[in-house]
Structures are given as C-alpha cells and as structure tokens.
Design an enzyme around this catalytic site. Sequence first.
Site, PDB file in Angstrom:
ATOM      1  CG  HIS A 471      13.872  25.788   0.022  1.00  0.00           C
ATOM      2  ND1 HIS A 471      12.808  24.983  -0.199  1.00  0.00           N
ATOM      3  CD2 HIS A 471      14.530  24.738   1.162  1.00  0.00           C
ATOM      4  CE1 HIS A 471      12.687  23.901   0.411  1.00  0.00           C
ATOM      5  NE2 HIS A 471      13.423  24.298   1.133  1.00  0.00           N
ATOM      6  CG  ASP A 475       7.613  22.920  -1.402  1.00  0.00           C
ATOM      7  OD1 ASP A 475       7.961  23.675  -0.825  1.00  0.00           O
ATOM      8  OD2 ASP A 475       6.110  22.285  -1.585  1.00  0.00           O
TER       9      ASP A 475
END
Length: 500
Positions: A471, A475
Amino acid sequence: MATEIRVPTLGESVTEATIAQWFKKPGDAINVDEPIVELETDKVTVEVPAPVSGTLQEILVKEGDTVEVGALLGQISEGAGGAKTAPAAKAEAAPAASAKSAETVDVVVPSAGESVTEAEVGEWMVKVGDMVKADDILVELETDKAAQEIPAPAAGKIVEIAVKTGTTVHPGELLCRIAAGEGAAAATAAPAKAPSAAKGDGGMPPAPSAAKMMAESGISAAQVEGTGKRGQVLKGDVMAAISGGATQQTSAPAPAVTVRAPSAPSDEVREERVRMTKLRQTIARRLKDAQNTAAMLTTYNEVDMGPVMELRKQYKDLFEKKHNVKLGFMGFFTKAVCHALKEIPAVNAEIDGTDIIYKNYCHVGVAVGTDKGLVVPVVRDADQMSIAEIEKKIAEFGRKARDGKLGLDEMQGGTFTISNGGVYGSLMSSPILNAPQSGILGMHKIQERPMVVNGQIVARPMMYLALSYDHRIVDGKEAVTFLVRVKESLEDIQRLVLDL
C-alpha cells in the site's frame, strides 16, 4: 618459450568466471588439448584445454577466484611435456604403490552465483575410504535459493572429508579430497560403496525420520518403495509400507535395544527434531521481512472460469498436438496479469529507498512447491510471449523444480508473482508479497457456486482471486482496478486474443 593460458570467450552475456578447479599443478607435464583448469559461470561450466604441450610453469589465480574474460590464468613452458613423466626425485621418494595414486584431487565449494556467498553442507553420500567413479554424487550443498549436488571430478578413493553435515561453507573452501590413480581403476571396475546399508534404489540413504521409523518398526529399506529424489525413502513411504502390510524381518534377529518403558508415552519420545534447511530458513526470513517492511494489504474478487474451461475443452487436444505441451490455466492467468500490469504499472514497480522503479517489462514469477520448499522461477518477458510459449516455459520449470535443477538465474529478477494454492485445494487465502515486488496474485480452487446470471440462479465454476499489494506504492483504487482487469480478461477470453 612460455605460452599464456587465458580465460576464453564464454558467451555474449558472460563477462566473468570463477576458477572451479585446477587439474594440474606447477611442474606437471601436459599434452596439447589436455584440460588444465575448469571455469564456472552463472550459465555453464567450461574446461580450458592446453594450447601447447609442455610443462605447467606457473598458476596465477587460485581456485575460487573470479576472473574476467581474457585474464591471464597461468603459463606453460613449451617442450616435450607430453612425453615427460613425474620427476625422478619424486618417484624415488615414494613407494611404487604410492606412485600410482599420488595425485590427490581437492573438491571445493563451487561458486553458486553472484548473490550467493555461502552454503550449508547437507548429507554426505560417501565416507572416508569409499571408492567413487567420476561424476558420482559426493554431497549436497544447500543455499538460500536451491540445493546443489557436488559430483566427483575424478575416479578414486575418498581420503578426507573436511567438513561435516550442517557446516556453513563459502565458495572455494575444501569439501573433501580424492586420491586418484589406483583408486580410479578400482572405482571403475566396481561400483562405489554405499555409505549406508539402507539406501534406496536411486543411491540416496533414507531420510533420518524414515530411518528412525524403519528401525522402530523392524522393516528394511528393501521393503519400502522410495518416492523422494533419486529413490530416497521418506517418512511417508515407511508409513505407507507399514499400512500396506510390511512386517518385521525374521531372517536375522533385531539388534538388542534398551528401551525405557514409562507408564505413559512422554511427549519427547513422540517428537522429531530435524535441521531446518538453508532454503527453508531463507523462505522464513524473507516472508517475515516482507510483512515487517511493506504496508501489505489484500483485496479479493471472484472470476467465472466457465469461458476459459470451455475454451480448454474445445482446443486442448489440438493445442497439445501442435505445441507438445498441455493447455493449463497458468498461461491464461499470466497473459491476463500482463495486460493488467501494463494498465496499472504501480503493481509492477518496486520501492528503492525514496525512489519508485517502474518496470517497463513483465517478468512473472510462478510459485512452485517442492519437497525442499517454495521456489519461484521467473518467466521473463511474459508480456511478449504467446500462451503456448508461457505454458512450455512453466512446464520446463516444473520439471526442473522436481529434479532440483533450477538455476539461480532462473529464480531472479521477477517483477510480479502468481501463486496457485488451488492445486492443493485452497478455497481462499492472503498471499504474502515476494519482496521487493509490490504485488502477488493468489489463485484458488475452482468450485461450482450458485450465481445470478440474467436474473436466473445457475451453477457456475467460480474461483476466488486475491491480490496482496504494497500500500506504500499501490493505492486501493489501483489494486481493485488491477484485479477487475484480470477478471474481465478471463471472463471475456477474446480480450486476450485481441489484446484488449
């Protein structure tokens, strides 16, 4: 007049090599074209022949040293080298029997690749005093990426074993010594002695846990069919033999064993302690490092495998006949992943410090389970390959993985990984990233489930998909979009054919 021995050209992409073994020492007589030294690269092993007959005057690089193409290795004094015999002083100093077997060959740890600096000594297949033939397997070395069998470079007698099982060694270190000569003739005339009386048909001794169970059960290796590498008897083989009716041998009395008989079996008696392999240690460390370093998150979706299954059913026979390989699911998934990676490049990137490296190519790793642990060979430039080419490469990797023949260069450089837990029956899982990659796709079991299609409830062959991603660089929107693109490509198979 001295003639130079230099590193030959080793191939277009090979610029250096490691000195694996010198076959001669200074003062030895040599004939033209006789192998003098063995070089190892990351792709091949090459013997360098003598350019002329004469006497080896000088060796300039040691075994284990890395040299570049064209580097000077040694020099030969030209002359009647081929006819020259051992110096008289040496012949007088040694008895006749010793003169036949005076040459001692050192077996050293080979260079295993640029990123591999050490290995762990596995099980020795021989012991001191054993006679071996050239290319007989002496010992297995375990690195953090693969296991490597070390063959005998010459026939002869094992006179020294320098390191024990479990020792960590480095390239160039001595493993054992072989006395060639008299031993070579004996080893050629008769097969090498087995290091243990309980070896499988393939020459491998039973696994320690299997040997222990056979001793406790009173059955011999001859009563057990080994399914391990080169016929090695594994613990599961012994259990299968026992359940199949193998009984205690009665031809000879079992050796007397003193056994404590507690009123109830203790936990310690029922436990088994085995050494963790180097590969398993590395797998454990890398997976934990991935969890500790990446901001790992997993997103899920499901795909209707009906279109792919129907296409396989329609064309699998024609496909296998034309391409000489079976049409599986991995080719479709790899192509679908490549399409999605081009649209969402962040999933194909990696973090290097404060930089993001975007890869404008798709090197897709395919996780393969072996009896040694998980390995991930890489299909390079998969985005430029056809489904048939991908299937052939994956089938080749599968064979090499089972035989322990995967090269280190075949397991490096991946940009994305696919893991198929469905072959073992997994319905859903969250795969762990293969660092430093930013994405890994988990495939799972195909199972018929009730789905609503055009307002009707029908049974469809569904598979859960899982994308674990970093992450820090990917995204949530990108991760979900990537997985949706994979799903769309597989459910509308024409998209792969038309490159849409």
